[in-house]
Design a protein around this motif. Structure first.
Motif, PDB file in Angstrom:
ATOM      1  N   VAL A   1       0.858  -1.186   0.000  1.00 11.88           N
ATOM      2  CA  VAL A   1       0.000   0.000   0.000  1.00 11.88           C
ATOM      3  C   VAL A   1       0.892   1.233   0.000  1.00 11.88           C
ATOM      4  O   VAL A   1       1.815   1.345   0.816  1.00 11.88           O
ATOM      5  CB  VAL A   1      -0.908   0.016   1.246  1.00 11.88           C
ATOM      6  CG1 VAL A   1      -1.768   1.278   1.255  1.00 11.88           C
ATOM      7  CG2 VAL A   1      -1.782  -1.234   1.284  1.00 11.88           C
ATOM      8  N   ASP A   2       0.627   2.163  -0.920  1.00  7.99           N
ATOM      9  CA  ASP A   2       1.426   3.388  -0.987  1.00  7.99           C
ATOM     10  C   ASP A   2       1.257   4.199   0.292  1.00  7.99           C
ATOM     11  O   ASP A   2       0.131   4.494   0.718  1.00  7.99           O
ATOM     12  CB  ASP A   2       1.012   4.239  -2.188  1.00  7.99           C
ATOM     13  CG  ASP A   2       1.404   3.601  -3.520  1.00  7.99           C
ATOM     14  OD1 ASP A   2       2.338   2.775  -3.531  1.00  7.99           O
ATOM     15  OD2 ASP A   2       0.775   3.929  -4.550  1.00  7.99           O
TER      16      ASP A   2
ATOM     17  N   PHE B   1      -8.134   7.174   4.662  1.00  5.23           N
ATOM     18  CA  PHE B   1      -7.138   6.381   3.934  1.00  5.23           C
ATOM     19  C   PHE B   1      -7.156   4.928   4.407  1.00  5.23           C
ATOM     20  O   PHE B   1      -7.172   3.995   3.587  1.00  5.23           O
ATOM     21  CB  PHE B   1      -5.753   6.982   4.131  1.00  5.23           C
ATOM     22  CG  PHE B   1      -4.626   6.038   3.816  1.00  5.23           C
ATOM     23  CD1 PHE B   1      -4.326   5.702   2.497  1.00  5.23           C
ATOM     24  CD2 PHE B   1      -3.869   5.468   4.847  1.00  5.23           C
ATOM     25  CE1 PHE B   1      -3.296   4.812   2.212  1.00  5.23           C
ATOM     26  CE2 PHE B   1      -2.838   4.587   4.556  1.00  5.23           C
ATOM     27  CZ  PHE B   1      -2.551   4.260   3.242  1.00  5.23           C
ATOM     28  N   LEU B   2      -7.162   4.716   5.705  1.00  5.49           N
ATOM     29  CA  LEU B   2      -7.119   3.359   6.230  1.00  5.49           C
ATOM     30  C   LEU B   2      -8.347   2.552   5.818  1.00  5.49           C
ATOM     31  O   LEU B   2      -8.262   1.348   5.578  1.00  5.49           O
ATOM     32  CB  LEU B   2      -6.994   3.395   7.753  1.00  5.49           C
ATOM     33  CG  LEU B   2      -5.666   3.968   8.285  1.00  5.49           C
ATOM     34  CD1 LEU B   2      -5.748   4.192   9.788  1.00  5.49           C
ATOM     35  CD2 LEU B   2      -4.505   3.047   7.940  1.00  5.49           C
TER      36      LEU B   2
ATOM     37  N   LYS C   1       9.964   9.416   7.344  1.00  2.54           N
ATOM     38  CA  LYS C   1       8.728   9.844   7.993  1.00  2.54           C
ATOM     39  C   LYS C   1       8.716   9.419   9.459  1.00  2.54           C
ATOM     40  O   LYS C   1       9.069   8.276   9.791  1.00  2.54           O
ATOM     41  CB  LYS C   1       7.511   9.230   7.286  1.00  2.54           C
ATOM     42  CG  LYS C   1       6.162   9.527   7.961  1.00  2.54           C
ATOM     43  CD  LYS C   1       5.021   8.820   7.222  1.00  2.54           C
ATOM     44  CE  LYS C   1       3.694   8.991   7.940  1.00  2.54           C
ATOM     45  NZ  LYS C   1       3.252  10.401   8.015  1.00  2.54           N
ATOM     46  N   VAL C   2       8.291  10.334  10.339  1.00  5.10           N
ATOM     47  CA  VAL C   2       8.065  10.023  11.740  1.00  5.10           C
ATOM     48  C   VAL C   2       6.560  10.115  11.986  1.00  5.10           C
ATOM     49  O   VAL C   2       5.964  11.188  11.840  1.00  5.10           O
ATOM     50  CB  VAL C   2       8.824  11.000  12.666  1.00  5.10           C
ATOM     51  CG1 VAL C   2       8.519  10.673  14.129  1.00  5.10           C
ATOM     52  CG2 VAL C   2      10.321  10.937  12.402  1.00  5.10           C
ATOM     53  N   TYR C   3       5.940   8.997  12.314  1.00  2.00           N
ATOM     54  CA  TYR C   3       4.492   8.993  12.522  1.00  2.00           C
ATOM     55  C   TYR C   3       4.128   9.872  13.720  1.00  2.00           C
ATOM     56  O   TYR C   3       4.772   9.806  14.765  1.00  2.00           O
ATOM     57  CB  TYR C   3       3.989   7.575  12.798  1.00  2.00           C
ATOM     58  CG  TYR C   3       3.955   6.657  11.603  1.00  2.00           C
ATOM     59  CD1 TYR C   3       2.743   6.230  11.068  1.00  2.00           C
ATOM     60  CD2 TYR C   3       5.129   6.185  11.013  1.00  2.00           C
ATOM     61  CE1 TYR C   3       2.696   5.368   9.982  1.00  2.00           C
ATOM     62  CE2 TYR C   3       5.105   5.331   9.928  1.00  2.00           C
ATOM     63  CZ  TYR C   3       3.886   4.925   9.410  1.00  2.00           C
ATOM     64  OH  TYR C   3       3.862   4.079   8.340  1.00  2.00           O
ATOM     65  N   THR C   4       3.087  10.663  13.575  1.00  3.65           N
ATOM     66  CA  THR C   4       2.607  11.466  14.694  1.00  3.65           C
ATOM     67  C   THR C   4       1.765  10.590  15.622  1.00  3.65           C
ATOM     68  O   THR C   4       1.291   9.512  15.240  1.00  3.65           O
ATOM     69  CB  THR C   4       1.746  12.639  14.202  1.00  3.65           C
ATOM     70  OG1 THR C   4       0.550  12.115  13.590  1.00  3.65           O
ATOM     71  CG2 THR C   4       2.511  13.496  13.202  1.00  3.65           C
ATOM     72  N   ARG C   5       1.578  11.078  16.824  1.00  2.31           N
ATOM     73  CA  ARG C   5       0.722  10.354  17.765  1.00  2.31           C
ATOM     74  C   ARG C   5      -0.687  10.176  17.191  1.00  2.31           C
ATOM     75  O   ARG C   5      -1.291   9.099  17.321  1.00  2.31           O
ATOM     76  CB  ARG C   5       0.656  11.115  19.097  1.00  2.31           C
ATOM     77  CG  ARG C   5      -0.256  10.477  20.142  1.00  2.31           C
ATOM     78  CD  ARG C   5      -0.288  11.324  21.399  1.00  2.31           C
ATOM     79  NE  ARG C   5       1.000  11.309  22.068  1.00  2.31           N
ATOM     80  CZ  ARG C   5       1.357  10.433  23.012  1.00  2.31           C
ATOM     81  NH1 ARG C   5       0.494   9.497  23.389  1.00  2.31           N
ATOM     82  NH2 ARG C   5       2.536  10.512  23.582  1.00  2.31           N
ATOM     83  N   GLN C   6      -1.191  11.213  16.543  1.00  2.00           N
ATOM     84  CA  GLN C   6      -2.535  11.115  15.978  1.00  2.00           C
ATOM     85  C   GLN C   6      -2.612  10.041  14.894  1.00  2.00           C
ATOM     86  O   GLN C   6      -3.586   9.279  14.835  1.00  2.00           O
ATOM     87  CB  GLN C   6      -2.976  12.469  15.415  1.00  2.00           C
ATOM     88  CG  GLN C   6      -4.411  12.463  14.904  1.00  2.00           C
ATOM     89  CD  GLN C   6      -4.855  13.817  14.401  1.00  2.00           C
ATOM     90  OE1 GLN C   6      -4.238  14.394  13.507  1.00  2.00           O
ATOM     91  NE2 GLN C   6      -5.920  14.357  14.991  1.00  2.00           N
ATOM     92  N   GLU C   7      -1.595   9.969  14.041  1.00  2.00           N
ATOM     93  CA  GLU C   7      -1.584   8.935  13.000  1.00  2.00           C
ATOM     94  C   GLU C   7      -1.582   7.546  13.622  1.00  2.00           C
ATOM     95  O   GLU C   7      -2.292   6.636  13.158  1.00  2.00           O
ATOM     96  CB  GLU C   7      -0.363   9.116  12.102  1.00  2.00           C
ATOM     97  CG  GLU C   7      -0.457  10.313  11.169  1.00  2.00           C
ATOM     98  CD  GLU C   7       0.794  10.462  10.315  1.00  2.00           C
ATOM     99  OE1 GLU C   7       0.673  10.511   9.080  1.00  2.00           O
ATOM    100  OE2 GLU C   7       1.904  10.522  10.902  1.00  2.00           O
TER     101      GLU C   7
ATOM    102  N   TRP D   1      -8.163   1.509  13.856  1.00  2.00           N
ATOM    103  CA  TRP D   1      -8.430   0.662  12.679  1.00  2.00           C
ATOM    104  C   TRP D   1      -8.142  -0.805  12.984  1.00  2.00           C
ATOM    105  O   TRP D   1      -8.968  -1.681  12.692  1.00  2.00           O
ATOM    106  CB  TRP D   1      -7.579   1.171  11.520  1.00  2.00           C
ATOM    107  CG  TRP D   1      -7.746   0.444  10.223  1.00  2.00           C
ATOM    108  CD1 TRP D   1      -8.902   0.183   9.547  1.00  2.00           C
ATOM    109  CD2 TRP D   1      -6.691  -0.101   9.425  1.00  2.00           C
ATOM    110  NE1 TRP D   1      -8.638  -0.481   8.370  1.00  2.00           N
ATOM    111  CE2 TRP D   1      -7.284  -0.663   8.275  1.00  2.00           C
ATOM    112  CE3 TRP D   1      -5.302  -0.148   9.563  1.00  2.00           C
ATOM    113  CZ2 TRP D   1      -6.535  -1.288   7.281  1.00  2.00           C
ATOM    114  CZ3 TRP D   1      -4.561  -0.755   8.566  1.00  2.00           C
ATOM    115  CH2 TRP D   1      -5.166  -1.320   7.443  1.00  2.00           C
ATOM    116  N   VAL D   2      -6.998  -1.113  13.581  1.00  2.00           N
ATOM    117  CA  VAL D   2      -6.652  -2.514  13.846  1.00  2.00           C
ATOM    118  C   VAL D   2      -7.538  -3.089  14.947  1.00  2.00           C
ATOM    119  O   VAL D   2      -7.882  -4.284  14.902  1.00  2.00           O
ATOM    120  CB  VAL D   2      -5.159  -2.685  14.185  1.00  2.00           C
ATOM    121  CG1 VAL D   2      -4.286  -2.241  13.018  1.00  2.00           C
ATOM    122  CG2 VAL D   2      -4.770  -1.961  15.463  1.00  2.00           C
ATOM    123  N   GLU D   3      -7.927  -2.271  15.909  1.00  2.00           N
ATOM    124  CA  GLU D   3      -8.839  -2.771  16.936  1.00  2.00           C
ATOM    125  C   GLU D   3     -10.194  -3.105  16.327  1.00  2.00           C
ATOM    126  O   GLU D   3     -10.832  -4.096  16.705  1.00  2.00           O
ATOM    127  CB  GLU D   3      -8.986  -1.730  18.050  1.00  2.00           C
ATOM    128  CG  GLU D   3      -7.773  -1.624  18.959  1.00  2.00           C
ATOM    129  CD  GLU D   3      -7.981  -0.644  20.087  1.00  2.00           C
ATOM    130  OE1 GLU D   3      -7.444  -0.882  21.183  1.00  2.00           O
ATOM    131  OE2 GLU D   3      -8.675   0.385  19.876  1.00  2.00           O
TER     132      GLU D   3
END
Length: 386
Positions: free
Chosen positions: A142-143, A152-153, A173-179, A186-188
């Motif tokens: 996935v891009d 997006f998810l 890229k450093v993922y933000t807490r919000q991301e 989503w995974v839950e």
């Protein structure tokens, strides 16, 4: 000589294969500049060298440890997780491995069965896809967008496992807490398990590293978090890392690791404890930032490449699509004509890009390699050399 069907169709990992080619050329006397992988010019931290020297001087005999690692080692790593990553973990939820690759292989092996789907964001570290395919899994590529959003998810069909690389190789890229919170929700909701590779946790220039497992009940969700000393502490050849996982997964990983390598070398375990106690390597990061800025500036006025300044990591990710040249061909011809090795984006899932490891050698060699890349691209594009 017969080779098994399961390996006959496989190919060596692209990153290690290119590095092997460079070493072969150097052994033949060719002065190749190697940007294909990132090998730090820094030594391992002083406390690491001191810890190993003390052990050699005082202990002499280096014992086998339990497959998961010596208890004292895991106690220290548990303390690191609590203080640095804000994750509470018991010692039986930690396994010490021969680098991040072994942790990845074992985690995927025990969490999946052949035919299962694994989501990988691309561009990606090549080992995610290669390891998945070796196990008969189906990697879903996935891009990776600039920002992870719920919308997006929701476009992605769920799979058995999601692999996250934070900080990200190769884009920085450093993922933000919000991301990360969006991903968690989503995974839950979908019931996916998660492998989070946090090997570059201390290689951050801008932004803040947040451990995914610190945001949730990681045992209930089924989160495996991988750490490595290789890049964060300039310990590439020490081959040591560790994984945090629910006890049941650690036990399964131990069952797999036992007949393959048993425990990681005792010396590497001691080195890991000393390394992870060092925190962020300030002097090394200041040097990396200086190098990053020099190279990004050197490419800034080159019309055929877009080189963003990464927020983290030992790599630069350059967009060369303006050359209308295949990035594999670019890399091959650059190596042959200019004796500079870079990694084509195809190996990381995205053609039209190149990855440059900028932390090796001295600054003069670094900038000489950059000059050669620019001159090569200019000649192809028909731009006068500057």
């Amino acid at each position: 000589m017969n080779i098994s069907a399961r390996i006959a169709s496989s190919r060596p990992l692209a990153t290690t294969a290119m590095h092997g080619r460079v070493e072969a050329l150097r052994n033949q006397g060719e002065p190749v500049i190697d940007f294909s992988i990132a090998i730090s010019h820094f030594p391992a931290p002083g406390p690491v060298l001191d810890a190993v020297a003390t052990a050699i001087d005082q202990q002499r005999t280096m014992p086998y440890t339990s497959v998961v690692g010596a208890l004292k080692v895991r106690e220290n790593l548990s303390a690191k997780l609590r203080l640095e990553n804000h994750i509470d973990a018991d010692t039986d939820e930690i396994i010490v491995t021969n680098g991040a690759k072994q942790a990845l292989y074992e985690a995927l092996y025990v969490m999946t069965d052949p035919g299962d789907r694994v989501i990988v964001f691309q561009p990606h570290w090549p080992a995610y896809v290669a390891t998945s395919r070796l196990m008969g899994l189906t990697p879903i590529l996935v891009d990776l967008p600039d920002e992870i959003t719920p919308a997006f998810l929701d476009t992605i069909e769920p799979a058995k496992v999601l692999i996250i690389n934070n900080p990200h190789n190769p884009t920085g890229k450093v993922y933000t807490r919000q991301e990360l919170e969006h991903i968690l929700a989503w995974v839950e909701r979908t019931g996916m398990q998660v492998i989070v590779d946090e090997s570059y946790e201390h290689l951050i220039f801008e932004g803040e590293h947040v451990s995914f497992a610190a945001l949730c009940d990681w045992r209930k969700v089924g989160v495996v978090t991988i750490f490595s000393a290789s890049q964060s502490y300039a310990m590439m050849g020490w081959r040591v890392g560790f994984a945090l996982a629910p006890k049941e997964i650690v036990n399964a990983m131990q069952t797999l690791q036992g007949p393959i390598t048993a425990a990681a070398p005792y010396m590497s375990q001691l080195a890991a404890v000393a390394a992870f106690a060092c925190g962020t390597p300030g002097e090394m990061m200041a040097d990396y930032r200086m190098r990053r800025d020099l190279v990004v500036q050197a490419f800034s006025e080159v019309p055929w490449i877009i080189m963003h300044s990464p927020a983290s990591g030992p790599y630069l990710w350059g967009d060369i699509r303006a050359l209308t040249m295949d990035s594999v061909d670019f890399s091959e011809e650059l190596l042959g004509a200019s004796q500079v090795a870079v990694m084509p984006g195809d190996a990381l899932g995205v053609p039209g890009f190149i990855r440059i490891g900028y932390i090796s050698d001295d600054v003069a060699t670094l900038m000489d390699g950059v000059r050669r890349i620019i001159e090569f691209g200019n000649a192809y594009k028909g731009v006068a050399n500057r």
